[in-house]
Write a protein that holds these residues in place. Structure first.
Motif, PDB file in Angstrom:
ATOM      1  N   SER A  41       0.851  -1.195   0.000  1.00 14.20           N
ATOM      2  CA  SER A  41       0.000   0.000   0.000  1.00 14.20           C
ATOM      3  C   SER A  41       0.879   1.235   0.000  1.00 14.20           C
ATOM      4  CB  SER A  41      -0.860   0.037   1.262  1.00 14.20           C
ATOM      5  OG  SER A  41      -1.631  -1.116   1.353  1.00 14.20           O
ATOM      6  N   SER A  92      -2.781  -4.358   6.905  1.00  7.29           N
ATOM      7  CA  SER A  92      -2.754  -2.939   6.575  1.00  7.29           C
ATOM      8  C   SER A  92      -3.934  -2.277   7.281  1.00  7.29           C
ATOM      9  CB  SER A  92      -2.804  -2.844   5.048  1.00  7.29           C
ATOM     10  OG  SER A  92      -3.648  -1.847   4.612  1.00  7.29           O
ATOM     11  N   ASP A 129      -5.807   1.610  -3.714  1.00  6.30           N
ATOM     12  CA  ASP A 129      -4.371   1.488  -3.422  1.00  6.30           C
ATOM     13  C   ASP A 129      -3.943   0.120  -3.938  1.00  6.30           C
ATOM     14  OD1 ASP A 129      -1.822   1.955  -2.447  1.00  6.30           O
ATOM     15  OD2 ASP A 129      -2.475   2.567  -0.454  1.00  6.30           O
TER      16      ASP A 129
END
Ligand code: FRU
Length: 527
Positions: free
Chosen positions: A49, A343, A474
């Protein structure tokens, strides 16, 4: 980031040596080029990311200890530094001035004789109620769950207790309280995830704790001695799995002076689209007890990948900022990243908004996100006849904010790339449904629960017309926000190469009209 700085330091050192020894311009040029290669080589692995928080390496799950102090936002997180698979939990640590641009810090909390360090929260003890700090240097206090794995294996059911630790240097070094645990376990197999906040009304500390199928509220004057004051939820909300990661905070209903309290409860499994999800309750908190007359279950996000999210303590202007872990326990250990796994969502501002006679919790990227949104390629008004489509090229290599205003009933969008990967989002106002299909979106075969099934979100209470669509793309995720965060779907995706185009398909019987279609580049935050 730390690594980049180190590389730069080494680069400069070698460069100086070369200049001294050879005094040669050619060598100097060479060094500069090598240094640039090192600097840009950081954080560019496949699927990494570029504007979401990820650890430099290894396993990460829940956000923990979200707290603001001395102009810095701290993000602690569930971390296992030895593997990309969940294991003995530590608290990792990062800091930021805007919650977008993060600096990685050394591990904050390590397991000890009481167990692993599970999820929890952090506060700044400005009144020095704990005596850990001084008036001039208030302590940052972390409150977390100890998970004693040996005791669990031995078949006990009191292996989760609550502990505290403090830091006098803004989270760099921590001292565990010598009389830990501060809350023993009375026999709940699941007894964890303390969220502590300063209770203004009572001028003491409140703690939320989950115990299997319900929430407990505890109180303390000094963060060390705690007593239970109430319970909530055995007969409320969804109970398809264990309750986890609670949070409770007041919010003014936008456009009014009325304040309501919002309770967040993560649950696993039991989310509407499967596995992990976060439900919320809107109600009242009298300082001890939370009550609500809400009957139906409400969810903060109807995608598959927003779990264990909680909000910051102590933000300026009382802004309520939420960060979630962008994964799902259904397949979290199998996702195809190599160096790291896990993430966070983009940080989101939470607001309460009137929807007809009801009130809903909206979540939307916080304002500082916009500072990272750069170049834009707007299209003029898009008009498409029924059953026809328009293909628009995407320019920013899976690092973009795509937005548009939909002025007709239905639309389906497909993201496509040269390898034939395809991701579909179908918004159908006639059926009052959004359908999200990532079954062919790239690498999906690492886990059946990821590769099978489409997700659905009921949008029967859509407020605005025309409606605003924002999608944050992303390298391994897409976040969909409808009408400023009234409806949200957060999902991981693993396309085998960049999406090169978006097809806009008219699925209604009247002409499709889209205004202000724009793809913006979102700047990478790791330089
Ligand atoms: C939620 C959770 C928490 C627990 C932590 C362990 O994802 O299961 O309840 O504290 O993860 O890592």
């Amino acid at each position: 980031m730390v690594k980049t700085i180190k590389n730069r330091g080494l680069g400069v050192f070698i460069l100086l040596c070369l200049v001294c020894v050879f005094g040669c311009k050619q060598d100097l040029k060479q060094e500069v080029i090598e240094e640039e290669v090192n600097a840009t080589g950081y954080f560019i692995e496949h699927y990494r990311s570029q504007f979401h928080f990820t650890p430099e390496e290894k396993w990460m799950n829940d956000p923990n200890g979200l707290v603001y102090k001395d102009s810095l936002y701290h993000l602690f997180y569930q971390y296992y530094p030895d593997s990309t698979i969940w294991g003995p939990m530590h608290w990792g640590h990062a800091v930021s001035r805007d919650m977008m641009d993060w600096k990685h810090k050394p591990v904050a909390l390590f397991p000890d004789e009481h167990g692993f360090i599970f999820s929890g929260s952090a506060v700044v003890d400005y009144e020095n109620t704990s005596g850990f700090g001084t008036d001039d240097n208030p302590a940052m206090v972390a409150i977390f769950t100890y998970h004693d794995a040996e005791s669990e294996i031995a078949g006990n059911n009191n292996f989760q207790t609550q502990g505290i630790a403090y830091s006098l240097d803004n989270g760099d070094n921590w001292v565990k309280y010598q009389a830990n645990p501060v809350i023993e376990n009375a026999g709940f197999k699941d007894f964890r995830d303390p969220k502590v906040f300063w209770n203004k009304k009572e001028q003491n500390w409140s703690m939320l704790l989950v115990a299997g199928d319900h929430l407990q509220i505890w109180k303390s004057d000094n963060l060390k001695e705690w007593y239970k004051v109430s319970e909530f939820g055995k007969d409320k909300g969804t109970h398809g799995g264990v309750w986890e990661c609670p949070d409770l905070f007041p919010l003014k209903i936008e456009g009014t002076e009325e304040v309501k309290w919002v309770l967040l409860i993560s649950i696993n499994p039991g989310a509407p689209n499967g596995g992990s999800g976060t439900q919320y309750f809107i109600g009242d908190f009298d300082g001890s007890t939370f009550t609500t007359d809400q009957e139906e279950s409400k969810w903060i996000d109807l995608g598959r990948d927003n779990y264990a999210g909680v909000t910051y303590n102590g933000t300026p202007n009382n802004e309520r900022v939420f960060i979630g872990w962008m994964s799902n326990w259904d397949y979290a250990s199998d996702t195809p990243t190599e160096k790291w796994r896990g993430s966070m969502t983009v940080p989101r501002t939470l607001t309460l908004q009137k929807v007809g006679r009801d009130v809903s919790l909206f979540n939307y990227p916080l304002k500082s996100f916009e500072k990272h949104v750069a170049l834009a390629y707007p299209e003029s008004l898009i008009e498409i006849l029924p059953t026809r489509k328009r293909i628009i090229p995407l320019k920013y290599s899976n690092q973009s904010k795509i937005q548009f205003t939909l002025k007709s009933p239905n639309v389906q969008v497909y993201f496509k790339n040269k390898n034939g990967d395809s991701l579909s989002i179908d918004l159908n106002r006639n059926k009052k449904l959004v359908t999200f299909d990532r079954r062919k979106s790239g690498k999906v075969d690492f886990n059946e629960k990821f590769s099978k099934g489409v997700q659905q979100m009921n949008i029967s209470d859509l407020t605005d017309d025309p409606i605003e669509i924002v999608m944050l793309l992303d390298h391994s995720s897409i976040e969909l926000f409808i009408n400023g965060g009234q409806y949200v779907m957060t999902n991981q995706i693993f396309p085998t190469e960049f999406f090169r185009s978006i097809s806009i398909v008219n699925t209604s019987e009247v002409e499709l009209k889209i205004d202000d279609f724009t793809e913006h580049k979102v700047e990478r935050v790791w330089d």
